[in-house]
Design an enzyme around this catalytic site. Structure first.
Site, PDB file in Angstrom:
ATOM      1  NE  ARG A  47      -4.394  -1.072   0.084  1.00 27.41           N
ATOM      2  CZ  ARG A  47      -4.683  -1.987  -0.831  1.00 27.41           C
ATOM      3  NH1 ARG A  47      -3.781  -2.295  -1.756  1.00 27.41           N
ATOM      4  NH2 ARG A  47      -5.850  -2.585  -0.833  1.00 27.41           N
TER       5      ARG A  47
ATOM      6  CD  GLU B 289      -2.793   3.689  -5.747  1.00 28.64           C
ATOM      7  OE1 GLU B 289      -3.775   3.079  -6.214  1.00 28.64           O
ATOM      8  OE2 GLU B 289      -1.870   3.121  -5.148  1.00 28.64           O
TER       9      GLU B 289
ATOM     10  CG  HIS C 251      -2.940  -0.315  -7.232  1.00 32.58           C
ATOM     11  ND1 HIS C 251      -3.381   0.354  -6.119  1.00 32.58           N
ATOM     12  CD2 HIS C 251      -2.942  -1.629  -6.895  1.00 32.58           C
ATOM     13  CE1 HIS C 251      -3.663  -0.512  -5.155  1.00 32.58           C
ATOM     14  NE2 HIS C 251      -3.396  -1.720  -5.611  1.00 32.58           N
TER      15      HIS C 251
END
Length: 322
Positions: A229, A258, A277
């Protein structure tokens, strides 16, 4: 694949699926509600099962007071940090995740990053684009030391794959176990970590674990890979360490915010790989997520224990994945 909405035990639970532009392709039925952030609150009354397909959403926290029948929340992600808010944690609602889907893909991604960075693939592609014949030497991977933080399935799969290419791997977890260092031993491992891989869940303990102090313990040749994370890393501290040569480089798949803002210095720093991601997102991964949910739904309707139940006091699944 079709959600079997007729319950074996005489009732048809209402299933609400929170999605963004991307929604499950094979989950449907008369008792299935498809909602977005904006319509979640209105849909929660009467909902017994909530599938959080948009695992980047934070809407469940605000909508949760409207849940009057909710018994089970499932997220289409391995991490559950966006769902570990007090009201849900203090409730009787069962929380499950998609542990087991992403283990090998993320391990492959990390291993690919290590090899690409050690062999300067970025430099080769840059020279090719410029039509330059630029001979140089690259680094050995075998025999190098990698410290992998996170002893869950993703961390263990990553450690095994890095070991398979000849690396010496030190695995770090919340507590000591067979082949696992406890987290309080991490500072002693960092000075010999040529590769530091973060694959831990985001909890109060792990938030900001890579900061100016811990970065300063790494050798200057070290590279950091984060597939856990974004908030595991104090991003400003990492940028400073990259700029002043405290560490040699980084490959980052997750970020504090993000999408990564266009003005972030991480985009242009030498020795940095930025990916959106995607480390666990292989072809067919959405189908695997749907299959996992349907398998668990079958358990739910049969009155059997659910798989991948998150220990809400810890913030992750304990025990086996399935």
């Amino acid at each position: 694949m079709h959600v079997p909405v007729s319950a074996d035990q005489g009732h048809d639970p209402v299933i609400t699926i929170l999605h963004s532009a991307d929604r499950p392709k094979h989950l449907d039925g008369p008792n299935v509600r498809f909602v977005t952030d904006e319509t979640l609150t209105a849909a929660l009354p009467g909902t017994e099962i909530l599938l959080v397909w948009d695992f980047m959403s934070t809407a469940v926290r605000d909508a949760f007071p409207a849940a009057d029948s909710l018994r089970w929340v499932h997220t289409a992600s391995a991490g559950v940090d966006r769902l570990t808010f007090p009201a849900l944690l203090d409730s009787d609602v069962v929380l499950t995740n998609s542990r087991g889907v992403f283990d090998t893909p993320i391990a492959e991604y990390v291993t690919g990053l290590v090899i690409a960075m050690a062999k300067d693939l970025a430099g080769t592609l840059d020279a090719q684009a410029k039509g330059e014949w630029r001979h140089r030497e690259s680094e050995r991977v075998g025999g190098r030391t990698a410290v992998v933080v996170g002893s869950g399935p993703i961390g263990r799969a990553t450690a095994a794959m890095l070991a398979a290419v000849g690396m010496r791997v030190e695995l770090v977890g919340r507590r000591a176990g067979e082949g696992v260092h406890p987290i309080d031993e991490l500072p002693g491992l960092l000075p010999r970590a040529e590769w530091l891989v973060l694959a831990a869940p985001l909890t109060d303990t792990t938030r900001g674990m890579l900061n100016a102090t811990t970065l300063g313990l790494l050798p200057p040749r070290a590279r950091v890979i984060n597939v856990g994370r974004g908030a595991l890393v104090v991003q400003d501290d990492l940028v400073a360490a990259l700029r002043d040569g405290t560490v040699a480089g980084a490959a980052l798949d997750v970020f504090e915010k993000e999408p990564l803002p266009a003005d972030s210095p991480l985009w242009g720093l030498p020795g940095v790989i930025v990916s959106p991601h995607m480390s666990g997102d292989i072809l067919g991964w959405r189908d695997e997520l749907e299959t996992l949910f349907v398998d668990n739904l079958t358990r739910y309707r049969a009155g059997e224990p659910l798989a991948n139940v998150v220990d809400k006091t810890l913030g992750f699944v304990t025990g086996s994945a399935r």
